[in-house]
Design a protein around this motif. Structure first.
Motif, PDB file in Angstrom:
ATOM      1  N   PHE A 215       0.838  -1.204   0.000  1.00 53.58           N
ATOM      2  CA  PHE A 215       0.000   0.000   0.000  1.00 53.58           C
ATOM      3  C   PHE A 215       0.871   1.251   0.000  1.00 53.58           C
ATOM      4  O   PHE A 215       0.591   2.221  -0.725  1.00 53.58           O
ATOM      5  N   HIS A 216       1.923   1.243   0.805  1.00 50.04           N
ATOM      6  CA  HIS A 216       2.830   2.386   0.886  1.00 50.04           C
ATOM      7  C   HIS A 216       3.519   2.620  -0.457  1.00 50.04           C
ATOM      8  O   HIS A 216       3.605   3.767  -0.930  1.00 50.04           O
ATOM      9  N   PHE A 217       3.977   1.553  -1.084  1.00 49.50           N
ATOM     10  CA  PHE A 217       4.681   1.672  -2.357  1.00 49.50           C
ATOM     11  C   PHE A 217       3.748   2.153  -3.475  1.00 49.50           C
ATOM     12  O   PHE A 217       4.064   3.122  -4.180  1.00 49.50           O
ATOM     13  N   ILE A 218       2.591   1.498  -3.611  1.00 51.30           N
ATOM     14  CA  ILE A 218       1.633   1.898  -4.649  1.00 51.30           C
ATOM     15  C   ILE A 218       1.126   3.312  -4.373  1.00 51.30           C
ATOM     16  O   ILE A 218       0.916   4.106  -5.298  1.00 51.30           O
ATOM     17  N   GLY A 219       0.954   3.644  -3.093  1.00 51.84           N
ATOM     18  CA  GLY A 219       0.502   4.979  -2.716  1.00 51.84           C
ATOM     19  C   GLY A 219       1.478   6.062  -3.140  1.00 51.84           C
ATOM     20  O   GLY A 219       1.071   7.135  -3.593  1.00 51.84           O
ATOM     21  N   ILE A 220       2.760   5.782  -3.000  1.00 53.21           N
ATOM     22  CA  ILE A 220       3.784   6.748  -3.426  1.00 53.21           C
ATOM     23  C   ILE A 220       3.745   6.938  -4.944  1.00 53.21           C
ATOM     24  O   ILE A 220       3.832   8.068  -5.444  1.00 53.21           O
ATOM     25  N   LEU A 221       3.602   5.845  -5.684  1.00 53.16           N
ATOM     26  CA  LEU A 221       3.498   5.943  -7.150  1.00 53.16           C
ATOM     27  C   LEU A 221       2.243   6.717  -7.557  1.00 53.16           C
ATOM     28  O   LEU A 221       2.276   7.551  -8.473  1.00 53.16           O
ATOM     29  N   PHE A 222       1.139   6.461  -6.857  1.00 56.17           N
ATOM     30  CA  PHE A 222      -0.110   7.174  -7.145  1.00 56.17           C
ATOM     31  C   PHE A 222       0.046   8.662  -6.847  1.00 56.17           C
ATOM     32  O   PHE A 222      -0.350   9.518  -7.655  1.00 56.17           O
ATOM     33  N   PHE A 223       0.617   8.979  -5.694  1.00 57.46           N
ATOM     34  CA  PHE A 223       0.837  10.371  -5.294  1.00 57.46           C
ATOM     35  C   PHE A 223       1.706  11.087  -6.321  1.00 57.46           C
ATOM     36  O   PHE A 223       1.426  12.222  -6.723  1.00 57.46           O
ATOM     37  N   MET A 224       2.752  10.420  -6.756  1.00 61.76           N
ATOM     38  CA  MET A 224       3.690  10.996  -7.717  1.00 61.76           C
ATOM     39  C   MET A 224       2.984  11.356  -9.032  1.00 61.76           C
ATOM     40  O   MET A 224       3.249  12.407  -9.622  1.00 61.76           O
ATOM     41  N   ASN A 225       2.070  10.504  -9.480  1.00 63.85           N
ATOM     42  CA  ASN A 225       1.370  10.755 -10.739  1.00 63.85           C
ATOM     43  C   ASN A 225       0.150  11.650 -10.556  1.00 63.85           C
ATOM     44  O   ASN A 225      -0.321  12.270 -11.520  1.00 63.85           O
ATOM     45  N   TYR A 226      -0.346  11.736  -9.338  1.00 64.96           N
ATOM     46  CA  TYR A 226      -1.459  12.636  -9.042  1.00 64.96           C
ATOM     47  C   TYR A 226      -1.011  14.096  -9.095  1.00 64.96           C
ATOM     48  O   TYR A 226      -1.819  14.989  -9.353  1.00 64.96           O
ATOM     49  N   LEU A 227       0.273  14.332  -8.874  1.00 67.54           N
ATOM     50  CA  LEU A 227       0.799  15.698  -8.857  1.00 67.54           C
ATOM     51  C   LEU A 227       0.465  16.460 -10.128  1.00 67.54           C
ATOM     52  O   LEU A 227       0.222  17.668 -10.093  1.00 67.54           O
ATOM     53  N   TYR A 228       0.453  15.771 -11.264  1.00 69.11           N
ATOM     54  CA  TYR A 228       0.185  16.429 -12.547  1.00 69.11           C
ATOM     55  C   TYR A 228      -1.174  17.128 -12.534  1.00 69.11           C
ATOM     56  O   TYR A 228      -1.350  18.170 -13.158  1.00 69.11           O
ATOM     57  N   TYR A 229      -2.140  16.558 -11.831  1.00 69.35           N
ATOM     58  CA  TYR A 229      -3.500  17.093 -11.810  1.00 69.35           C
ATOM     59  C   TYR A 229      -3.734  18.010 -10.614  1.00 69.35           C
ATOM     60  O   TYR A 229      -4.838  18.509 -10.422  1.00 69.35           O
ATOM     61  N   SER A 230      -2.706  18.228  -9.828  1.00 71.09           N
ATOM     62  CA  SER A 230      -2.870  18.886  -8.530  1.00 71.09           C
ATOM     63  C   SER A 230      -2.058  20.169  -8.429  1.00 71.09           C
ATOM     64  O   SER A 230      -1.075  20.374  -9.142  1.00 71.09           O
TER      65      SER A 230
END
Length: 439
Positions: A215-230
């Motif tokens: 969860f921590h690893f996938i969450g970091i990848l998700f957060f990293m790619n969410y930045l584009y929309y944020s």
């Protein structure tokens, strides 16, 4: 089949970073849509400014409570993600806490203890930020330009950060109770957060630890790619944004070369007004004065728009906004970014920009907003990452006046007086000293 986890991990890692670099490439392309500008001067000063403002957070602490909490989240989150190195190595090679063998048990215990302390500080700061943003009633965080997606975006980021820190503690807590002898001094926080883990079996603890790890690893990848929309792109872009910031004195306007050339010609007593003009290419499009769309702004201004944190410090100190005018410097930056994204989607769809009948002026930013500005530079001074909303306002005003001859009546009267009387007042030059004669 024993390597299936490693293969899945590697695929997730490649996909996650691949999408991130794709988004980064799009942002870079969109910024390059602006006009080129040379900001390579005084490199030593620029490095110092970036280190002080972006890395050192020097302007954040001008509002001490928010500044202190932001530093906790910023520093803590960066330090916590140092563990991502260990996660990547473990994920690829199938090891478990590989750095304990690299650092040694004693140093690793210090390392993980520091991570846990900072993770707790991040957790506390995130909760306080959430309460402050949603329940405390800070005016600049509850203005109408934040309604909808901007407010939800800010909350989602806080929730994601909370979830990542909780997964970090869960992972460590499960490891502690799986082998307390090995990790007895490593996890000073997590061992107290989950006392009920003590009653669970080893297989259950392993499952919890592995689930939290993933969860921590996938969450970091998700957060990293969410930045584009944020709005949280500023985590990355604050560094180049502060490096390319304007080092000239605040309030110093940039002169247009074409206008400067004409004025110098007019004031040159040796110039021949009847000299033949240089041959002009009939197909050449004349240079536009000012800006009506993002293509007329420079690349640093577009970088500014992407770097905006939407914190509202600029709007909070804007005298026009305080007195009830329509202008919000934060909204100027948000609208500019929205237009950049609109153009970017157009390019993605068509392979190149196809005229969509829209402009930054009027379709996103209204004229009333532009003319409400007093050009006091309060917004520029207040920005924690050295964004310059005023430069965009001035360029759009310049377009209205020089391209459309469109200005408020008060300004037209003043300019007519300057033209006729060489002063902004409606008095003949010969009458200027009449006030002195009366005394």
């Amino acid at each position: 089949m024993q390597y299936i986890d490693n293969i899945i991990f590697l695929i997730a890692l490649i996909v996650g970073f691949g999408l991130f670099f794709k988004s980064t490439k799009e942002i870079y392309r969109n910024i390059k849509l602006g006009k080129k500008i040379d900001r390579s001067d005084q490199s030593a000063v620029r490095w110092k400014t970036m280190g002080k403002v972006a890395l050192g957070q020097s302007k954040m602490v001008k509002r001490p409570i928010a500044g202190f909490l932001h530093i906790l989240v910023y520093v803590g989150f960066v330090i916590i993600n140092v563990e991502l190195i260990e996660i990547i190595i473990d994920g690829i090679f199938g090891t478990h806490r590989i750095l304990i063998d690299v650092f040694g048990a004693s140093f690793y215990a210090v390392f993980t203890s520091i991570l846990e302390i900072f993770a707790l500080l991040v957790l506390i700061a995130v909760v306080l930020f959430f309460i402050r943003r949603n329940f405390y009633g800070v005016k600049r965080l509850n203005m109408k330009e934040l309604f909808g997606w901007p407010k939800n975006d800010a909350n989602w980021i806080l929730i994601i950060e909370f979830a990542l820190m909780l997964a970090f503690f869960t992972m460590n807590g499960a490891d502690y109770f799986t082998d307390t002898q090995k990790f007895s001094s490593n996890f000073p926080i997590s061992k107290h957060l989950f006392p009920f883990f003590e009653n669970l079996g080893e297989s259950t603890l392993h499952l919890i630890e592995k689930s939290a790890w993933w969860f921590h690893f996938i969450g970091i990848l998700f957060f990293m790619n969410y930045l584009y929309y944020s709005k949280h792109l500023h985590i990355i872009l604050a560094f180049p944004n502060t490096w390319y910031s304007n080092l000239k004195p605040k309030g110093q306007f940039n002169n247009l070369d074409s206008v400067t050339k004409e004025i110098r010609l007019m004031m040159d007593p040796n110039a021949d007004p009847y000299a033949a003009a240089p041959e002009v290419d009939p197909n050449e499009v004349p240079e536009k004065f000012g800006a009506s769309d993002i293509f007329d702004l420079n690349q640093v201004q577009l970088l500014n728009a992407y770097s905006c944190t939407e914190c509202g410090r600029c709007t909070a100190v804007c005298p026009a906004n305080i007195t009830g005018k329509k202008l919000s410097p934060r909204k100027i930056m948000m609208d500019t970014r929205d237009r950049i994204e609109e153009v970017g989607k157009n390019i993605n769809k068509n392979g190149k920009f196809v005229d969509d009948g829209k402009k930054l002026l009027d379709d996103h930013i209204q004229r009333e907003e532009l003319w409400a500005c007093t050009t006091c530079n309060a917004c520029v001074e207040a920005c924690p990452v050295l964004i310059d909303p005023l430069s965009i306002i001035v360029e759009m005003r310049r377009f209205l006046v020089m391209e459309q001859s469109s200005a408020p009546s008060e300004l037209n009267v003043m300019m007519a007086n300057v033209e006729n009387n060489a002063a902004p007042w409606a008095y003949n030059q010969a009458d200027r000293l009449n006030w002195a004669k009366e005394n």
